[in-house]
Design an enzyme around this catalytic site. Structure first.
Site, PDB file in Angstrom:
ATOM      1  N   HIS A  57     -13.521  45.944 -64.622  1.00  0.00           N
ATOM      2  CA  HIS A  57     -13.699  44.935 -63.548  1.00  0.00           C
ATOM      3  C   HIS A  57     -13.504  43.555 -64.168  1.00  0.00           C
ATOM      4  O   HIS A  57     -14.381  43.043 -64.863  1.00  0.00           O
ATOM      5  CB  HIS A  57     -15.098  45.041 -62.935  1.00  0.00           C
ATOM      6  CG  HIS A  57     -15.324  44.106 -61.781  1.00  0.00           C
ATOM      7  ND1 HIS A  57     -15.891  44.516 -60.593  1.00  0.00           N
ATOM      8  CD2 HIS A  57     -15.058  42.786 -61.616  1.00  0.00           C
ATOM      9  CE1 HIS A  57     -15.975  43.485 -59.763  1.00  0.00           C
ATOM     10  NE2 HIS A  57     -15.473  42.413 -60.369  1.00  0.00           N
ATOM     11  N   HIS A 114     -11.634  39.450 -63.679  1.00  0.00           N
ATOM     12  CA  HIS A 114     -10.879  38.405 -62.971  1.00  0.00           C
ATOM     13  C   HIS A 114     -10.148  37.561 -64.009  1.00  0.00           C
ATOM     14  O   HIS A 114     -10.779  37.021 -64.928  1.00  0.00           O
ATOM     15  CB  HIS A 114     -11.832  37.493 -62.189  1.00  0.00           C
ATOM     16  CG  HIS A 114     -12.674  38.224 -61.182  1.00  0.00           C
ATOM     17  ND1 HIS A 114     -12.293  38.404 -59.875  1.00  0.00           N
ATOM     18  CD2 HIS A 114     -13.868  38.848 -61.317  1.00  0.00           C
ATOM     19  CE1 HIS A 114     -13.229  39.095 -59.227  1.00  0.00           C
ATOM     20  NE2 HIS A 114     -14.187  39.383 -60.086  1.00  0.00           N
ATOM     21  N   LYS A 157      -9.598  47.457 -53.546  1.00  0.00           N
ATOM     22  CA  LYS A 157     -10.901  46.782 -53.621  1.00  0.00           C
ATOM     23  C   LYS A 157     -11.405  46.378 -52.252  1.00  0.00           C
ATOM     24  O   LYS A 157     -10.697  45.707 -51.492  1.00  0.00           O
ATOM     25  CB  LYS A 157     -10.749  45.539 -54.518  1.00  0.00           C
ATOM     26  CG  LYS A 157     -12.020  44.723 -54.705  1.00  0.00           C
ATOM     27  CD  LYS A 157     -13.037  45.436 -55.591  1.00  0.00           C
ATOM     28  CE  LYS A 157     -14.380  44.749 -55.564  1.00  0.00           C
ATOM     29  NZ  LYS A 157     -14.487  43.653 -56.506  1.00  0.00           N
ATOM     30  N   HIS A 180     -17.347  45.847 -53.593  1.00  0.00           N
ATOM     31  CA  HIS A 180     -18.358  44.804 -53.799  1.00  0.00           C
ATOM     32  C   HIS A 180     -19.483  45.188 -52.852  1.00  0.00           C
ATOM     33  O   HIS A 180     -19.400  44.957 -51.650  1.00  0.00           O
ATOM     34  CB  HIS A 180     -17.796  43.410 -53.492  1.00  0.00           C
ATOM     35  CG  HIS A 180     -18.824  42.331 -53.667  1.00  0.00           C
ATOM     36  ND1 HIS A 180     -18.780  41.417 -54.681  1.00  0.00           N
ATOM     37  CD2 HIS A 180     -19.960  42.070 -52.976  1.00  0.00           C
ATOM     38  CE1 HIS A 180     -19.839  40.620 -54.604  1.00  0.00           C
ATOM     39  NE2 HIS A 180     -20.564  40.992 -53.561  1.00  0.00           N
ATOM     40  N   HIS A 188     -20.104  46.141 -60.246  1.00  0.00           N
ATOM     41  CA  HIS A 188     -21.184  45.257 -60.715  1.00  0.00           C
ATOM     42  C   HIS A 188     -22.536  45.585 -60.080  1.00  0.00           C
ATOM     43  O   HIS A 188     -23.127  44.802 -59.348  1.00  0.00           O
ATOM     44  CB  HIS A 188     -20.845  43.773 -60.543  1.00  0.00           C
ATOM     45  CG  HIS A 188     -20.251  43.357 -59.229  1.00  0.00           C
ATOM     46  ND1 HIS A 188     -20.707  43.797 -58.025  1.00  0.00           N
ATOM     47  CD2 HIS A 188     -19.230  42.516 -58.951  1.00  0.00           C
ATOM     48  CE1 HIS A 188     -19.993  43.239 -57.062  1.00  0.00           C
ATOM     49  NE2 HIS A 188     -19.086  42.465 -57.594  1.00  0.00           N
ATOM     50  N   ASP A 199     -16.858  41.936 -65.054  1.00  0.00           N
ATOM     51  CA  ASP A 199     -16.840  40.961 -63.959  1.00  0.00           C
ATOM     52  C   ASP A 199     -16.737  39.553 -64.521  1.00  0.00           C
ATOM     53  O   ASP A 199     -17.275  38.610 -63.927  1.00  0.00           O
ATOM     54  CB  ASP A 199     -18.043  41.116 -63.032  1.00  0.00           C
ATOM     55  CG  ASP A 199     -17.887  40.325 -61.738  1.00  0.00           C
ATOM     56  OD1 ASP A 199     -16.750  39.965 -61.380  1.00  0.00           O
ATOM     57  OD2 ASP A 199     -18.919  40.051 -61.095  1.00  0.00           O
TER      58      ASP A 199
END
Ligand code: NCD
Ligand code: ZN
Ligand code: ZN
Length: 353
Positions: free
Chosen positions: A17, A19, A107, A145, A183, A256
Site C-alpha cells: 500500500h 502513494h 481500490k 479504505h 491500513h 500507506d
C-alpha cells in the site's frame, strides 16, 4: 531469533500500500521505496484518479521513467498498478485490467473518506455489483479504505462500523472475492480479518504499530502524525501488533506512505497522510523488536503479501543492523519539502544494504 540479534536479513520485502503521487515529486520519493522494497502496490488516488487500464499503464510508465532519472542505490523495483473504483467502472474495464498483466487490484474509496476520494463509490453493493462479480470471477482483489463516511459516525468508530455496514454484506454476497482491508487500525478489524471465512487479508502501517492517538496531541497538535484512518487508542495498537506478529498469515506490510508537502500538512486544514517510505523497514523492525518478535518480520514483510496476491516472494534480500538511525527533520519533495514520520526521533534499526 533472540532480541539481542545484531543483524536481520530478510527476503526483500514488498510494500502492499503506497502513494507515490505524480509528476516531479515522484523523483523525490520513489528511490526511498526502491531501496527497501522489491514491489509496491501503487495507489490510484491521483487527481484525476486512475480509473482505466490505459491510465494505469501510462502511470506505470511515468513511475519507471522517474526511477530511471534518480541517482543512488536501488534494487530492482516493480510497481504493481491499481484501478480506482467508481460508480461508473465497467465489467469490461476489469477484464482489460486483468488481461494487461500490470494491474493487480482495484481500490475502493468510499466517496469523501480520505485524500482525493471525491470520485469514490457512493453505494458499493448498489452500484458496483456487476464489477464485483467479474472481479470475483477473474481473481482481481478489492482493496478497501475501510471507513464509513457518515458524518454521524464518530471518527474513531468509522472502521468498526464499516465492518458491519459494508464488509459483512460484501463478503456475504461475494464470498470468493479477494478482499484486502487496507491500513487496518482497530482491534475489531484485526478480529474480523483473522476470523473471516474466505480470502480476506489486511495491510498494517508502521505508524499504527508504533503510535496511539496520544501522538497527535503531545504538547500541541502534531500534523505529521495525522493520517486516515486516524491513530486509535493504545488497546488497538496492541491488537494490531499482535496481529502483525502472529501466525495467521493474513496480515502484511503496507506502509500507506502518503507524502504531502510540509505546508499542506502544517495548515488550518491539514492533509491526512504520514511519510514513511524513507525508513519503513526501520520503523517496522523497531515495532516488532518492541515485543521481541523480530523473527515474525519476514513473514509479515516478505511472504504473506505475495502469498495472498499469488506471487512468488522476491529472490534477493535486504539486511538491517541494530544501530541508531536518527530520522531527518525534513526531506526534499520536488521544489518543496516533506516532514517524515518520527522526524528527529531515533530508531533502533538501520538498513545496511
Ligand atoms: C492517503 C493519501 O494521502 O493519499 N492519506 C492517508 O491519510 N492515509 C489516502 C489514504 O490512504 O486513505
Ligand atoms: Zn486509505
Ligand atoms: Zn493510502
Amino acid at each position: 531469533m533472540s532480541t539481542d540479534v545484531q543483524t536481520l536479513t530478510l527476503i526483500r520485502p514488498d510494500d502492499w500500500h503506497l502513494h507515490v503521487r505524480d509528476g516531479q515529486v515522484m523523483q523525490s520519493v520513489l528511490p526511498h521505496t526502491a531501496r527497501q522494497f522489491g514491489r509496491a502496490i501503487i495507489m490510484p488516488n491521483l487527481q484525476p484518479p486512475v480509473v482505466s487500464t490505459d491510465q494505469a499503464l501510462a502511470y506505470r510508465d511515468r513511475i519507471l521513467a522517474a526511477l530511471e532519472g534518480t541517482e543512488g542505490p536501488k534494487g530492482p523495483f516493480t510497481p504493481l498498478m491499481t484501478l480506482y473504483l467508481t460508480d461508473n467502472t465497467t465489467p469490461d474495464e476489469i477484464r482489460r485490467a486483468k488481461a494487461s498483466g500490470a494491474v493487480y487490484a482495484v481500490k475502493l474509496y468510499p466517496a469523501g473518506a480520505t485524500t482525493n476520494s471525491d470520485a469514490g463509490v457512493t453505494d458499493l453493493l448498489g452500484k458496483c455489483r456487476a464489477v464485483l462479480e467479474v472481479m470475483q470471477e477473474v481473481g482481481m482483489p478489492l482493496l478497501v479504505h475501510g471507513e464509513v463516511t457518515d458524518p454521524d459516525v464518530d471518527i474513531f468508530d468509522r472502521e468498526a462500523v464499516f465492518i458491519d455496514r459494508v464488509m459483512v454484506p460484501l463478503r456475504h454476497d461475494f464470498p470468493e472475492l479477494k478482499v484486502v482491508f487496507e491500513h487496518l487500525t482497530t482491534r475489531e478489524g484485526a478480529q474480523y480479518v483473522e476470523t473471516a471465512d474466505g480470502p480476506v487479508a489486511a495491510t498494517i502501517t508502521a505508524h499504527h504499530l508504533l503510535y496511539n492517538r496520544n501522538a497527535l496531541f503531545m504538547g500541541g497538535v502534531r500534523p505529521h502524525y495525522y493520517c486516515l484512518p486516524v491513530l486509535k487508542r493504545e488497546k488497538h495498537r496492541e491488537a494490531l501488533l499482535a496481529a502483525a506478529t502472529g501466525t495467521s498469515g493474513r496480515f502484511f506490510l503496507g506502509t500507506d506512505s502518503a507524502p504531502h508537502a510540509r505546508h499542506a500538512k502544517e495548515a488550518a486544514c491539514g492533509c491526512a497522510g504520514c511519510y514513511t517510505a524513507l525508513h519503513a523497514l526501520e520503523l517496522y523492525a523497531t515495532a516488532f523488536d518492541s515485543v521481541g518478535k523480530l523473527d515474525a518480520l519476514e513473514a509479515f514483510a516478505s511472504l504473506n503479501g505475495p502469498g495472498f496476491y499469488g506471487l512468488e516472494p522476491n529472490a534477493n534480500t535486504v539486511t538491517l543492523e541494530r544501530a541508531a538511525m536518527t530520522v531527518p527533520a525534513e526531506l526534499p519533495y520536488g521544489d518543496e519539502t516533506i516532514v517524515p514520520l518520527a522526524a528527529g526521533e531515533t530508531l533502533g534499526w538501520r538498513q545496511v544494504q
